[in-house]
Design an enzyme around this catalytic site. Structure first.
Site, PDB file in Angstrom:
ATOM      1  N   GLU B  50       0.815  -1.219   0.000  1.00 51.18           N
ATOM      2  CA  GLU B  50       0.000   0.000   0.000  1.00 51.18           C
ATOM      3  C   GLU B  50       0.847   1.268   0.000  1.00 51.18           C
ATOM      4  OE1 GLU B  50      -0.569  -2.594   1.973  1.00 51.18           O
ATOM      5  OE2 GLU B  50      -2.689  -3.152   1.874  1.00 51.18           O
ATOM      6  N   PHE B 112     -11.612  -6.862  13.833  1.00 56.40           N
ATOM      7  CA  PHE B 112     -10.540  -7.365  12.978  1.00 56.40           C
ATOM      8  C   PHE B 112     -10.160  -6.306  11.948  1.00 56.40           C
ATOM      9  CE2 PHE B 112      -9.219  -9.650   9.074  1.00 56.40           C
ATOM     10  CZ  PHE B 112      -7.993 -10.093   9.553  1.00 56.40           C
ATOM     11  N   GLN B 113      -8.885  -6.008  11.841  1.00 59.63           N
ATOM     12  CA  GLN B 113      -8.352  -4.989  10.943  1.00 59.63           C
ATOM     13  C   GLN B 113      -8.986  -3.621  11.175  1.00 59.63           C
ATOM     14  OE1 GLN B 113      -8.305  -6.622   6.892  1.00 59.63           O
ATOM     15  NE2 GLN B 113      -6.275  -7.472   7.290  1.00 59.63           N
ATOM     16  N   LYS B 162     -17.454  -0.398   5.863  1.00 61.49           N
ATOM     17  CA  LYS B 162     -17.896  -1.371   4.858  1.00 61.49           C
ATOM     18  C   LYS B 162     -19.410  -1.358   4.660  1.00 61.49           C
ATOM     19  CE  LYS B 162     -16.990  -6.115   3.411  1.00 61.49           C
ATOM     20  NZ  LYS B 162     -16.381  -7.408   3.766  1.00 61.49           N
ATOM     21  N   MET B 474      24.515   8.374   2.700  1.00 63.22           N
ATOM     22  CA  MET B 474      24.439   9.678   3.352  1.00 63.22           C
ATOM     23  C   MET B 474      24.715   9.549   4.855  1.00 63.22           C
ATOM     24  SD  MET B 474      24.237  12.841   2.884  1.00 63.22           S
ATOM     25  CE  MET B 474      23.371  13.490   1.457  1.00 63.22           C
TER      26      MET B 474
END
Lengths: 156, 570
Positions: B50, B112-113, B162, B474
């Site tokens: 993502e 959940f999630q 949802k 760096m």
């Protein structure tokens, strides 16, 4: 730069996440919140948040500008000429003199608002420094609990 | 028209003219993916992480100036996207990111999630929404695009439970937004312009200080005109490269920590800074108390909060930088001539001659700066260059001849390693006919290396030029200079076979150790039209110079060693 105390009123959309946006802006950018008061404004979909803060002039200017960038913020007022009040409730044991407590409350434009079997509750609503002095003075009557509110302010 | 929330999302994206969505499905966003399956209004690119979806949308937006769109699921899908949101937020890039959320009946139950996406993203988005009612969805989507692209642009998150994407509602996409609390573009005040113009007319050593806002506002033409009619020299920040054009005689180069000697000296000696969409970042100013001590400051910025945030401003101009510059031009035209600042330009020309942006080339080993210059010679104007973060990023910024804005795409504010490859893919989607090169390092490329697969699958042939010094370069450079060469956890000698890695992901790889091999590899990679790794062994201990140490004054630069002809050096 020297620090100044400033009271800021913020008119916001009355929605659930707005307080976290304002409070998060203060914590995320390291600004100080002294007191914070929120309530819906009568006959509108808006709320007023009143914050007492302190910082140098540049920080105060940044606070105002950053608050103005928040989408649900309608108006930010940095108060100069204002009437400012805060409230305190103090619970005293009745082993102390009720009459003396009442005199103290009245000296600060307050009153006894509740008397129970073994305690009474005094209330004062006044300018923050007067509230502070009232709390100091009330210490001689062995207060059980002190509940202090945040500042509300209105521009003169 | 009646439809479910998922279809509304697709309809809104089409109505906004979205052609490409980058994303990754999951439980809470599945309804929307079901609607995507049934539509053909836009293309969906399935990234393999993502974070890469958001960076790809970001690269797309930076390349063509439109709003980039990414789509993720709830919980880990969203948290993976946070780095992408923060990257876009710091550089003011317009994005709309749509995330799934658990159904409302589970909100707040540690479902959940489930994660508080609004709470987490609040400090790294311009605004965010949790949709609580299907009736609000069309308005919120409309507002999200409007807020993302107007004013000071930025990312907007729309978090949709949802049950909302499943629910049927009436879809009417609004024609306009009503946001009385939101000021999109403040109008430039003529009185502010007049004050600034007066200051320019009396200045002896004025300097244009150009920032990323000039790119976002498409102000390049106006700024070049302003410079031309006034003959005022210009410095650019990392985010503004290309605005003046590399061969513009008034351009002194990039300023700041790794800026050119002439740019940093100009900033230290100027008596009037004309700041155009820059925000006085600490990597630009160095030690603030020493910064531009002799200068008055004109500051043009669309965000009033940037004005006098770090540097006290004498002439504030709030508004769009293109509009402000276009108002300045007629007020200055005819009133200044090329002679007015001639002495100042001569001083700066001497600084440029003293320490030009140079490096010591080698016949034994490839110098990373040589690679960048070679890319510039070979590809020039027709390429888009993205980068990751580190030494390679600074070398690209210093040595590539950027001719136009939006040719250079990098994560300046947040400094996000792993940005380059997905951003390059986004830029390539925006401009399929341009050669897109991601200049990267052996450290950065491994963050989001999974996107090789995505690039292969969707035939997005971006070329990754890996300046491989087997170091986290760096950080290693700082350890050399400031930590007595204690190379804590920066040695990357153990590394994958980059050529094989590219080939395993259906791309093409090249191992390069000589200049001839590089030329051949670049030519072949462009012809092959595949996602490519050009893995170049470069000088291991090369440093990025000049360098202003952190919190040192801008004019106290560490400089490349100067050759002393008296000692037979050249």
């Amino acid at each position: 730069m020297t620090k100044v105390r400033r009271v800021i009123s913020i008119v916001v959309e009355n929605e659930s996440s707005v307080l976290s946006r304002v409070a998060g802006l203060f914590s995320g950018r390291g600004y100080n919140i002294g007191t914070l008061t929120v309530a819906p404004m009568p006959n509108s979909q808006r709320s007023r948040i009143t914050i007492a803060t302190q910082g140098d002039e540049r920080t105060i200017a940044q606070i105002t500008k950053q608050l103005n960038k928040l989408i649900p913020v309608y108006e930010v007022v940095e108060h100069n000429e204002m009437v400012e009040k805060e409230m305190v409730l103090v619970k005293f044991p009745l082993t102390e003199s009720l009459a003396d407590i009442e005199v103290l409350c009245e000296a600060y434009n307050g009153t006894i608002v509740n008397v129970g079997v073994d305690m009474c509750i005094g209330m004062v609503a006044d300018e923050p420094c007067r509230v502070k002095h009232f709390i100091e003075a009330s210490n001689r009557f062995s207060p059980i609990e002190i509940v202090r509110g945040g500042v509300v302010a209105i521009e003169r | 028209m009646k439809m479910n929330g998922a279809q509304m999302v697709c309809e809104a994206l089409v109505a906004e003219g979205v052609k490409t969505v980058f994303g990754y499905p999951g439980g809470a966003i599945m309804n929307v993916y079901d609607a995507i399956y049934k539509q053909d209004g836009f293309e969906h690119i399935l990234n393999r992480h993502e974070q890469a979806s958001v960076h790809a949308a970001d690269g797309y937006a930076r390349a063509n100036g439109e709003v980039g769109v990414a789509m993720v699921t709830s919980g880990p899908g969203f948290t993976n996207a946070v780095t992408g949101l923060a990257t876009a937020y710091m550089d003011s890039i317009p994005l709309v990111v749509i995330s799934g959320q658990v159904p409302q009946m589970l909100l707040g139950t540690d479902g959940f999630q489930e994660i508080d996406a609004i709470g987490i993203s609040r400090p790294c988005t311009k605004h965010n929404y949790l949709v609580r009612d299907i009736a609000d969805l069309p308005r919120i989507l409309k507002e999200a695009f409007h807020i993302a692209r107007t004013g000071r642009p930025g990312p907007v998150l729309v978090d949709i439970p949802k049950d909302i994407t499943a629910e049927i509602g009436e879809f009417v996409y609004p024609d306009s937004v009503e946001l009385p609390s939101y000021m999109d573009v403040p109008k430039v005040e003529a009185v502010d312009i007049n004050a600034a113009v007066e200051a320019i007319l009396v200045a002896k050593k004025p300097l244009l200080y150009i920032g990323g806002g000039a790119v976002l506002s498409n102000a390049s033409d106006a700024i070049r005109k302003l410079a031309e009619i006034t003959q005022i020299p210009a410095v650019e920040t990392l985010m503004a490269l290309g605005v003046m054009g590399a061969d513009n005689p008034l351009r002194l180069g990039m300023l700041g920590m790794h800026g050119s000697y002439a740019s940093n000296m100009a900033m230290s000696e100027t008596d009037l800074i004309i700041s155009l969409g820059a925000r006085f970042d600490d990597r630009v100013t160095g030690k603030l108390s020493e910064f531009a001590k002799y200068a008055k400051v004109i500051h043009v910025d669309i965000d009033p909060a940037n004005i006098s945030k770090l540097v006290a401003v004498d002439y504030p101009i709030v508004g769009d930088v293109t509009e402000a510059v276009e108002m300045m031009i007629p007020a200055l035209e005819g009133k200044v001539n090329g002679e007015q600042y001639a002495d100042w330009r001569e001083v700066l020309a001497r600084y440029e001659a003293l320490y030009p942006q140079s490096f010591e080339d080698s016949d034994e080993v490839i110098k990373p700066q040589w690679v960048i210059e070679r890319l510039g010679e070979t590809l020039g104007e027709q390429a888009i260059i993205t980068s990751d973060v580190g030494q390679h990023q600074m070398w690209a910024a210093q040595h590539f001849p950027f001719d136009r804005p939006r040719q250079w795409i990098n994560s300046g504010g947040l400094g996000t390693m792993g940005f380059g490859l997905p951003a390059a893919m986004g830029a390539k989607k925006a401009f399929p006919n341009k050669t897109v090169i991601n200049v990267t390092g052996d450290g950065s490329i491994l963050m989001n290396v999974q996107e090789l697969v995505t690039a292969s699958e969707y035939k997005i042939p971006v070329i990754n030029v890996i300046l491989n010094n087997h170091f986290l370069g760096m950080v290693r450079q700082w350890q050399t200079f400031f930590y007595e060469e204690r190379y804590a956890e920066t040695d990357l000698t153990f590394q994958p076979n980059f050529k094989a890695l590219a080939e395993a992901c259906h791309g093409i790889g090249y191992d390069v150790t000589t200049k001839e091999e590089f030329d051949a590899a670049l030519k072949d990679a462009i012809e092959q039209d595949k996602v490519a790794f050009i893995n170049i062994q470069v000088a291991r201990f090369e440093n990025v110079l000049p360098m202003v140490p952190a919190n040192a004054a801008l004019n106290s630069m560490m400089l490349p060693k100067i050759a002393n002809p008296d000692k037979g050096e050249k």
